[in-house]
Scaffold this motif. Structure first.
Motif, PDB file in Angstrom:
ATOM      1  N   PRO A 297       6.217 -42.536  26.817  1.00 52.42           N
ATOM      2  CA  PRO A 297       4.738 -43.186  26.562  1.00 52.42           C
ATOM      3  C   PRO A 297       4.136 -43.577  27.897  1.00 52.42           C
ATOM      4  N   GLY A 298       2.852 -43.644  27.902  1.00 50.20           N
ATOM      5  CA  GLY A 298       2.080 -44.178  28.845  1.00 50.20           C
ATOM      6  C   GLY A 298       2.173 -43.539  30.349  1.00 50.20           C
ATOM      7  N   VAL A 299       2.189 -42.236  30.184  1.00 48.91           N
ATOM      8  CA  VAL A 299       2.268 -41.634  31.325  1.00 48.91           C
ATOM      9  C   VAL A 299       0.691 -40.817  31.424  1.00 48.91           C
ATOM     10  N   ALA A 300       0.202 -40.910  32.616  1.00 51.83           N
ATOM     11  CA  ALA A 300      -1.230 -40.533  32.650  1.00 51.83           C
ATOM     12  C   ALA A 300      -1.357 -39.013  32.448  1.00 51.83           C
TER      13      ALA A 300
ATOM     14  N   HIS B 135      10.461 -48.395  22.349  1.00 53.33           N
ATOM     15  CA  HIS B 135       9.281 -48.416  23.263  1.00 53.33           C
ATOM     16  C   HIS B 135       9.349 -47.737  24.472  1.00 53.33           C
ATOM     17  N   HIS B 136      10.748 -46.915  24.564  1.00 59.07           N
ATOM     18  CA  HIS B 136      10.871 -46.024  25.733  1.00 59.07           C
ATOM     19  C   HIS B 136      10.269 -44.652  25.442  1.00 59.07           C
TER      20      HIS B 136
ATOM     21  N   GLU C  96      -3.284 -36.652  21.884  1.00 59.52           N
ATOM     22  CA  GLU C  96      -2.991 -36.222  23.419  1.00 59.52           C
ATOM     23  C   GLU C  96      -1.765 -34.970  23.354  1.00 59.52           C
TER      24      GLU C  96
ATOM     25  N   ALA D  86       5.270 -36.184  30.781  1.00 58.95           N
ATOM     26  CA  ALA D  86       5.816 -37.086  29.929  1.00 58.95           C
ATOM     27  C   ALA D  86       7.020 -36.741  29.192  1.00 58.95           C
TER      28      ALA D  86
ATOM     29  N   GLU E 130       7.317 -41.795  23.159  1.00 60.34           N
ATOM     30  CA  GLU E 130       6.335 -41.717  22.595  1.00 60.34           C
ATOM     31  C   GLU E 130       6.377 -41.738  21.065  1.00 60.34           C
TER      32      GLU E 130
END
Length: 327
Positions: A173-176, A134-135, A144, A181, A137
């Motif tokens: 993951p989850g970086v705007a 989960h750390h 993206e 990222a 992508e």
């Protein structure tokens, strides 16, 4: 004398010293493909040796994609180390044909002579799965980013224990901001065969930090990487020259914390040298990388001659300017 092949493009490379000679492994593809951008999917490994990093003996192809395995599409950049079992160990990047996300995974092969390599089992040793996945992508189906990154493994003995450390190019993951990222992935092993995925040791600054190389010199840890001018985050764009080439992180230990060094070590626009490595010799440190597109148009595709690297009093890496020939 550059390391060049008349009939092949040459790009990413890595090096190991056997006590007598330096061994250079490099990605190569036939120039007959025409478009050099197609080299990435027409790839195999070349092997050359040298006693001085300048004059090279080309020994031919030594590794290539499997016939029908998980790595039957590409075998990309890796690293070579000598294990505790007296075998030489190759850790490499592999991808499979017709994978829409071009998911990269890490493979493993061994050799007794540094040229003939045999995969350990089917070769696959590490993927973005498990408790720490989960750390990273692990899904780029939203478009993206252009690939599911997990490549360019750099393996070294753990200086803080008996096992082994692996660093690799990946993304968080989850970086705007997509260009913030990029990360340096991390894995550990006790025996060099069985690996555990760990959280990244560094995240941010660029969309990708390619071809990491971690080493210690004079008590400071360095992580060399390369990146392109279109992969800078907004913050990094404001802090340093926007060029393509080779830069580095500075760390307090092999596990970090890591920070981006000021300035930019070795970059130009258009790019002169990319995917560089620093080789430490009895005569000092030298940087080697492949000649990219120095005129912005033509891909050159050979390994450039080494240039010296020095460390400043404040612990930063520099490539001293070349002295002009006496008139």
């Amino acid at each position: 004398m550059v390391l060049a092949l008349k009939d092949h493009f040459v790009w990413d490379s890595w090096y190991v010293y056997d006590g007598e000679k330096y061994h250079c492994y490099f990605l190569k593809a036939p120039r007959s493909i025409g478009d050099p951008e197609l080299r990435h999917v027409n790839v195999s490994y070349g092997h050359a040796t040298s006693t001085d990093l300048v004059n090279w003996d080309h020994l031919g192809e030594c590794f290539r994609p499997s016939e029908d395995g998980w790595d039957n599409y590409t075998t990309w950049t890796g690293s070579v180390v000598r294990g505790n079992d007296d075998l030489w160990h190759l850790y490499y990047t592999g991808t499979r044909q017709n994978d829409p996300q071009l998911a990269q995974k890490i493979g493993h092969a061994t050799s007794t002579d540094l040229h003939n390599w045999e995969r350990v089992g089917d070769g696959l040793i590490l993927d973005l799965v498990g408790l720490n996945a989960h750390h990273y992508e692990v899904d780029v189906s939203n478009g993206e980013w252009h690939d599911r990154a997990m490549r360019d493994p750099w393996v070294m003995p753990d200086p803080e224990g008996d096992g082994w450390l692996m660093y690799f190019t990946a993304r968080a993951p989850g970086v705007a901001e997509a260009n913030d990222a990029g990360c340096i992935g991390f894995a550990t092993s006790q025996d060099g065969y069985n690996w555990t995925l760990e959280p990244p040791v560094f995240v941010g600054g660029f969309g990708q930090l390619e071809v990491p190389q971690v080493f210690e010199k004079k008590g400071t840890w360095y992580c060399l990487f390369c990146t392109a001018n279109n992969h800078y985050s907004e913050e990094q764009t404001s802090l340093r020259p926007v060029v393509t080439g080779n830069h580095y992180l500075i760390g307090d230990s092999p596990r970090g914390p890591w920070r981006i060094a000021p300035g930019f070590l070795d970059g130009t626009q258009p790019c002169t040298r990319y995917a560089a490595r620093i080789v430490d010799t009895d005569d000092g440190m030298f940087i080697l990388g492949f000649a990219d597109r120095p005129n912005g148009i033509d891909f050159i595709g050979h390994i450039m001659d080494p240039e010296p690297v020095e460390i400043t009093e404040d612990g930063h890496l520099i490539i001293p300017p070349k002295l002009k020939a006496a008139e």
